[in-house]
Design a protein around this motif. Structure first.
Motif, PDB file in Angstrom:
ATOM      1  N   VAL A   1     -34.235 -19.938   8.901  1.00  0.00           N
ATOM      2  CA  VAL A   1     -34.345 -18.767   9.755  1.00  0.00           C
ATOM      3  C   VAL A   1     -33.898 -17.535   8.978  1.00  0.00           C
ATOM      4  O   VAL A   1     -32.858 -17.541   8.317  1.00  0.00           O
ATOM      5  CB  VAL A   1     -33.483 -18.937  11.019  1.00  0.00           C
ATOM      6  CG1 VAL A   1     -33.523 -17.675  11.866  1.00  0.00           C
ATOM      7  CG2 VAL A   1     -33.958 -20.144  11.828  1.00  0.00           C
ATOM      8  N   GLN A   2     -34.689 -16.494   9.062  1.00  0.00           N
ATOM      9  CA  GLN A   2     -34.321 -15.221   8.443  1.00  0.00           C
ATOM     10  C   GLN A   2     -34.114 -14.183   9.535  1.00  0.00           C
ATOM     11  O   GLN A   2     -34.919 -14.090  10.464  1.00  0.00           O
ATOM     12  CB  GLN A   2     -35.410 -14.770   7.469  1.00  0.00           C
ATOM     13  CG  GLN A   2     -35.555 -15.692   6.272  1.00  0.00           C
ATOM     14  CD  GLN A   2     -36.621 -15.222   5.298  1.00  0.00           C
ATOM     15  OE1 GLN A   2     -37.610 -14.618   5.689  1.00  0.00           O
ATOM     16  NE2 GLN A   2     -36.400 -15.491   4.029  1.00  0.00           N
TER      17      GLN A   2
ATOM     18  N   LYS B   1     -41.220 -11.540  20.997  1.00  0.00           N
ATOM     19  CA  LYS B   1     -41.123 -10.725  19.783  1.00  0.00           C
ATOM     20  C   LYS B   1     -40.107 -11.278  18.787  1.00  0.00           C
ATOM     21  O   LYS B   1     -39.884 -10.675  17.737  1.00  0.00           O
ATOM     22  CB  LYS B   1     -40.736  -9.286  20.141  1.00  0.00           C
ATOM     23  CG  LYS B   1     -41.768  -8.569  20.994  1.00  0.00           C
ATOM     24  CD  LYS B   1     -41.337  -7.135  21.275  1.00  0.00           C
ATOM     25  CE  LYS B   1     -42.385  -6.400  22.089  1.00  0.00           C
ATOM     26  NZ  LYS B   1     -41.980  -5.000  22.382  1.00  0.00           N
ATOM     27  N   ASN B   2     -39.497 -12.410  19.138  1.00  0.00           N
ATOM     28  CA  ASN B   2     -38.464 -13.009  18.278  1.00  0.00           C
ATOM     29  C   ASN B   2     -37.393 -11.997  17.903  1.00  0.00           C
ATOM     30  O   ASN B   2     -36.972 -11.902  16.744  1.00  0.00           O
ATOM     31  CB  ASN B   2     -39.096 -13.588  16.998  1.00  0.00           C
ATOM     32  CG  ASN B   2     -39.920 -14.819  17.278  1.00  0.00           C
ATOM     33  OD1 ASN B   2     -39.537 -15.673  18.069  1.00  0.00           O
ATOM     34  ND2 ASN B   2     -41.078 -14.912  16.650  1.00  0.00           N
ATOM     35  N   THR B   3     -36.961 -11.245  18.885  1.00  0.00           N
ATOM     36  CA  THR B   3     -36.017 -10.159  18.636  1.00  0.00           C
ATOM     37  C   THR B   3     -34.881 -10.186  19.651  1.00  0.00           C
ATOM     38  O   THR B   3     -35.114 -10.442  20.838  1.00  0.00           O
ATOM     39  CB  THR B   3     -36.736  -8.801  18.686  1.00  0.00           C
ATOM     40  OG1 THR B   3     -37.780  -8.786  17.705  1.00  0.00           O
ATOM     41  CG2 THR B   3     -35.768  -7.656  18.391  1.00  0.00           C
TER      42      THR B   3
ATOM     43  N   ASN C   1     -38.142 -13.133  23.478  1.00  0.00           N
ATOM     44  CA  ASN C   1     -38.571 -14.276  22.674  1.00  0.00           C
ATOM     45  C   ASN C   1     -40.017 -14.138  22.199  1.00  0.00           C
ATOM     46  O   ASN C   1     -40.382 -14.694  21.166  1.00  0.00           O
ATOM     47  CB  ASN C   1     -38.399 -15.563  23.468  1.00  0.00           C
ATOM     48  CG  ASN C   1     -36.937 -15.927  23.636  1.00  0.00           C
ATOM     49  OD1 ASN C   1     -36.080 -15.489  22.869  1.00  0.00           O
ATOM     50  ND2 ASN C   1     -36.633 -16.712  24.661  1.00  0.00           N
TER      51      ASN C   1
ATOM     52  N   ALA D   1     -34.596  -8.969  14.160  1.00  0.00           N
ATOM     53  CA  ALA D   1     -35.862  -9.697  14.162  1.00  0.00           C
ATOM     54  C   ALA D   1     -35.690 -11.016  13.435  1.00  0.00           C
ATOM     55  O   ALA D   1     -35.184 -11.055  12.309  1.00  0.00           O
ATOM     56  CB  ALA D   1     -36.939  -8.855  13.490  1.00  0.00           C
ATOM     57  N   ALA D   2     -36.113 -12.086  14.085  1.00  0.00           N
ATOM     58  CA  ALA D   2     -35.986 -13.433  13.513  1.00  0.00           C
ATOM     59  C   ALA D   2     -37.343 -13.961  13.078  1.00  0.00           C
ATOM     60  O   ALA D   2     -38.363 -13.693  13.716  1.00  0.00           O
ATOM     61  CB  ALA D   2     -35.366 -14.377  14.531  1.00  0.00           C
ATOM     62  N   SER D   3     -37.336 -14.709  11.985  1.00  0.00           N
ATOM     63  CA  SER D   3     -38.544 -15.378  11.517  1.00  0.00           C
ATOM     64  C   SER D   3     -38.169 -16.732  10.931  1.00  0.00           C
ATOM     65  O   SER D   3     -37.007 -16.962  10.602  1.00  0.00           O
ATOM     66  CB  SER D   3     -39.266 -14.538  10.454  1.00  0.00           C
ATOM     67  OG  SER D   3     -38.435 -14.337   9.327  1.00  0.00           O
ATOM     68  N   GLY D   4     -39.161 -17.617  10.865  1.00  0.00           N
ATOM     69  CA  GLY D   4     -38.920 -18.920  10.284  1.00  0.00           C
ATOM     70  C   GLY D   4     -38.211 -19.899  11.203  1.00  0.00           C
ATOM     71  O   GLY D   4     -37.798 -20.975  10.771  1.00  0.00           O
ATOM     72  N   ARG D   5     -38.107 -19.534  12.466  1.00  0.00           N
ATOM     73  CA  ARG D   5     -37.409 -20.423  13.397  1.00  0.00           C
ATOM     74  C   ARG D   5     -38.230 -21.686  13.638  1.00  0.00           C
ATOM     75  O   ARG D   5     -39.424 -21.598  13.903  1.00  0.00           O
ATOM     76  CB  ARG D   5     -37.153 -19.696  14.714  1.00  0.00           C
ATOM     77  CG  ARG D   5     -36.399 -20.517  15.739  1.00  0.00           C
ATOM     78  CD  ARG D   5     -36.253 -19.742  17.028  1.00  0.00           C
ATOM     79  NE  ARG D   5     -35.283 -18.668  16.929  1.00  0.00           N
ATOM     80  CZ  ARG D   5     -35.552 -17.405  17.235  1.00  0.00           C
ATOM     81  NH1 ARG D   5     -36.760 -17.084  17.645  1.00  0.00           N
ATOM     82  NH2 ARG D   5     -34.625 -16.473  17.141  1.00  0.00           N
ATOM     83  N   THR D   6     -37.585 -22.838  13.588  1.00  0.00           N
ATOM     84  CA  THR D   6     -38.285 -24.105  13.828  1.00  0.00           C
ATOM     85  C   THR D   6     -37.842 -24.785  15.100  1.00  0.00           C
ATOM     86  O   THR D   6     -38.549 -25.619  15.636  1.00  0.00           O
ATOM     87  CB  THR D   6     -38.061 -25.070  12.653  1.00  0.00           C
ATOM     88  OG1 THR D   6     -36.664 -25.274  12.485  1.00  0.00           O
ATOM     89  CG2 THR D   6     -38.634 -24.486  11.368  1.00  0.00           C
TER      90      THR D   6
END
Length: 124
Positions: free
Chosen positions: A2-3, A76-78, A74, A23-28
């Motif tokens: 997660v970044q 926007k993953n923010t 969620n 802002a989140a990315s790479g969430r599994t």
């Protein structure tokens, strides 16, 4: 992996407001808890606020209760931290953090992923 990337910090006068974003990315995982922490010079990192995956559970440090509001989008993953009635003692680097699961936690060592931080400075 997660970044997390924070934004929205800056310089504001006492009594003013700021809104931080993360802002989140790479969430599994399909659920997680997001938190905000802060660290002032010469001090340990401290818990500010946290929010559950659905947003139904939030928790605040006593020092910010009634002034700060955590929320998340969620789609926007923010996650956001609205900070009102800012005080000079709120000056710190603010960090976004993430931990998988459903339980809201306040310990920094209970979070797996961290952003790089954003500086908030409140002048008197």
């Amino acid at each position: 992996q997660v970044q997390l990337v924070e934004s929205g910090g800056g310089l504001v006068q006492a009594g003013g407001s700021l809104r931080l974003s993360c802002a989140a990315s790479g969430r599994t995982s399909t659920s997680d808890v997001m938190g905000w922490f802060r660290q002032a010079p010469g001090k340990e990192r401290e818990f500010v606020a946290a929010i559950s995956w659905t947003g139904s559970s939030t928790y605040y440090a006593d020092s910010v209760k009634g002034r700060f509001t955590i929320s998340r989008d969620n789609a926007k993953n923010t996650v956001y931290l609205q900070m009102n009635s800012l005080k000079p003692e709120d000056t710190a680097v603010y960090y976004c953090a993430d931990r998988p699961g459903y339980s809201v936690r306040t310990g920094a060592n209970e979070y797996n992923y961290w952003g790089q931080g954003t500086q908030v400075t409140v002048s008197s």
